[in-house]
Scaffold this active site. Structure first.
Site, PDB file in Angstrom:
ATOM      1  N   ASP A  16       0.812  -1.225   0.000  1.00 42.07           N
ATOM      2  CA  ASP A  16       0.000   0.000   0.000  1.00 42.07           C
ATOM      3  C   ASP A  16       0.850   1.282   0.000  1.00 42.07           C
ATOM      4  O   ASP A  16       0.671   2.159   0.860  1.00 42.07           O
ATOM      5  CB  ASP A  16      -0.920   0.025   1.247  1.00 42.07           C
ATOM      6  CG  ASP A  16      -1.735  -1.248   1.413  1.00 42.07           C
ATOM      7  OD1 ASP A  16      -2.154  -1.822   0.410  1.00 42.07           O
ATOM      8  OD2 ASP A  16      -1.954  -1.663   2.570  1.00 42.07           O
ATOM      9  N   GLU A 223     -11.547  -0.182  -3.606  1.00 46.22           N
ATOM     10  CA  GLU A 223     -10.766   0.401  -2.505  1.00 46.22           C
ATOM     11  C   GLU A 223      -9.598   1.180  -3.105  1.00 46.22           C
ATOM     12  O   GLU A 223      -9.490   1.315  -4.325  1.00 46.22           O
ATOM     13  CB  GLU A 223     -10.244  -0.706  -1.571  1.00 46.22           C
ATOM     14  CG  GLU A 223      -9.317  -1.708  -2.238  1.00 46.22           C
ATOM     15  CD  GLU A 223      -8.936  -2.880  -1.338  1.00 46.22           C
ATOM     16  OE1 GLU A 223      -9.420  -2.992  -0.200  1.00 46.22           O
ATOM     17  OE2 GLU A 223      -8.148  -3.722  -1.811  1.00 46.22           O
TER      18      GLU A 223
HETATM   19  O1  FUB Z   1      -3.257  -3.687   3.271  1.00 47.59           O
HETATM   20  C1  FUB Z   1      -4.586  -3.919   3.715  1.00 47.59           C
HETATM   21  C2  FUB Z   1      -5.564  -3.632   2.643  1.00 47.59           C
HETATM   22  O2  FUB Z   1      -5.245  -4.412   1.495  1.00 47.59           O
HETATM   23  C3  FUB Z   1      -5.560  -2.222   2.135  1.00 47.59           C
HETATM   24  O3  FUB Z   1      -6.232  -1.333   2.969  1.00 47.59           O
HETATM   25  C4  FUB Z   1      -6.210  -2.415   0.816  1.00 47.59           C
HETATM   26  O4  FUB Z   1      -6.159  -1.334  -0.057  1.00 47.59           O
HETATM   27  C5  FUB Z   1      -5.471  -3.640   0.312  1.00 47.59           C
HETATM   28  O5  FUB Z   1      -4.232  -3.312  -0.248  1.00 47.59           O
END
Ligand code: FUB
Length: 324
Positions: A16, A223
């Site tokens: 991320d 997301e």
């Molecule tokens: O790293 C945890 C979660 O996985 C993140 O918040 C999402 O965007 C995905 O990458």
């Protein structure tokens, strides 16, 4: 030697990446994946991150330095677990780390921690941002000084659970033929520790002006919202989750509606895909992660970058991560 498409650090697992340019240097604010043998499920229980490390590079060809732990969940009063994808911004000489984590009730919220330097130490606020929920904050400071935050993620990120205005664990995704949920948008308060506006859900539309449907998994928001302002236009890029693309949409306004434009990154090794786009000296760099370092274990990821090309019409190219 070019560091493109290779793991930037190998001493820890990282994911991320939010890449920022502060004081002549590149800083990367990633999640810190912890290896374990626990469950791997649609709720994201495998992502058991407990602290943040910050990475930096003097230039794109330089070694990437791990500055060590700058914030731990045990030092954040409102947090129970899971420090997920953060972002950082510098406003009036202070550095703000904005991050998601579960509160004591298990709901994801957004928190803020403040530092005098880009690499911390970061002092967390006692409570989360009032009115915040879900995950993956991405920040933009506009030309007029206003700071916007974009956030939200489906499933493990709980975005769909808040459709009634309160946390309802049984709330399903919108029906496939209904408008999809976009990311949330709010203006940050001048203190950078509160929302100055009521968060709204952003609409993402197609070329005919119709909302992208929840069942359109190749294009709908899942997301990882990231915002760039390029030549006066707002570029919202995000992950489609279940179909594993990074795609983008554009608007003349920071709160949208955003018109879908196309794909930026084809799927990487591993379930999640997550990114940021750094504009540097007139070029664009995509920071992203995959699971190459762990041979495909979903919660043992590594951050990388590559140059992203934009054509003369302002359209990003599509990148195939393992073809040069
Ligand atoms: O790293 C945890 C979660 O996985 C993140 O918040 C999402 O965007 C995905 O990458």
């Amino acid at each position: 030697m070019s560091k493109e498409r290779t793991p930037l650090v190998t001493n820890i697992f990282t994911a991320d990446p939010s890449a920022r340019f502060f004081d002549g240097k590149i800083y990367i604010y990633p999640s810190h994946d912890i290896p374990h043998d626990g469950v791997d499920n649609d709720n994201g229980d495998e992502y058991q991150m407990r602290d943040y490390h910050i990475l930096s590079m003097d230039s794109l060809d330089a070694e990437c330095v791990d500055h060590g732990e700058v914030l731990n969940e045990k030092d954040i009063p409102w947090v129970s677990e899971q420090l997920w994808a953060p972002d950082a911004i510098c406003v009036d000489g202070k550095y703000y780390l904005v991050f998601p984590a579960r509160d004591k009730n298990g709901d994801f919220r957004l928190g803020v921690a403040v530092s005098d330097t880009p690499v911390g130490p970061f002092k967390p606020e006692d409570n989360y941002i009032e009115g915040s929920y879900s995950i993956d904050p991405g920040l933009l400071q506009d030309d007029n000084g206003d700071v916007y935050v974009y956030y939200g993620g489906l499933w493990g990120g709980q975005l769909e659970k808040w459709q009634l205005g309160y946390s309802n664990p049984g709330e399903p995704d919108p029906e496939p033929n209904r408008a999809s949920l976009g990311p949330m948008f709010a203006k940050m308060g001048k203190d950078m520790k509160s929302f100055a506006t009521e968060p709204i859900n952003i609409s993402i539309i197609d070329e005919n002006g119709d909302p992208i449907k929840a069942g359109d998994e190749d294009r709908r928001y899942f997301e990882d919202p990231w915002m760039n302002k390029i030549n006066g236009k707002y570029y919202l890029s995000y992950s489609t989750g279940t179909t594993h693309y990074i795609v983008y949409a554009t608007s003349d306004k920071p709160e949208g509606p955003f018109t879908y434009q196309g794909r930026i990154l084809e799927p990487v090794i591993g379930w999640t895909t997550h990114h940021s786009i750094l504009e540097l000296n007139g070029k664009f760099y995509l920071f992203y992660h995959d699971c190459e370092l762990s041979n495909g274990i979903n919660h043992r990821r590594c951050v990388k970058y590559l140059e992203l090309k934009m054509d003369e019409n302002g359209k990003f190219e599509t990148v195939f991560p393992y073809e040069k």
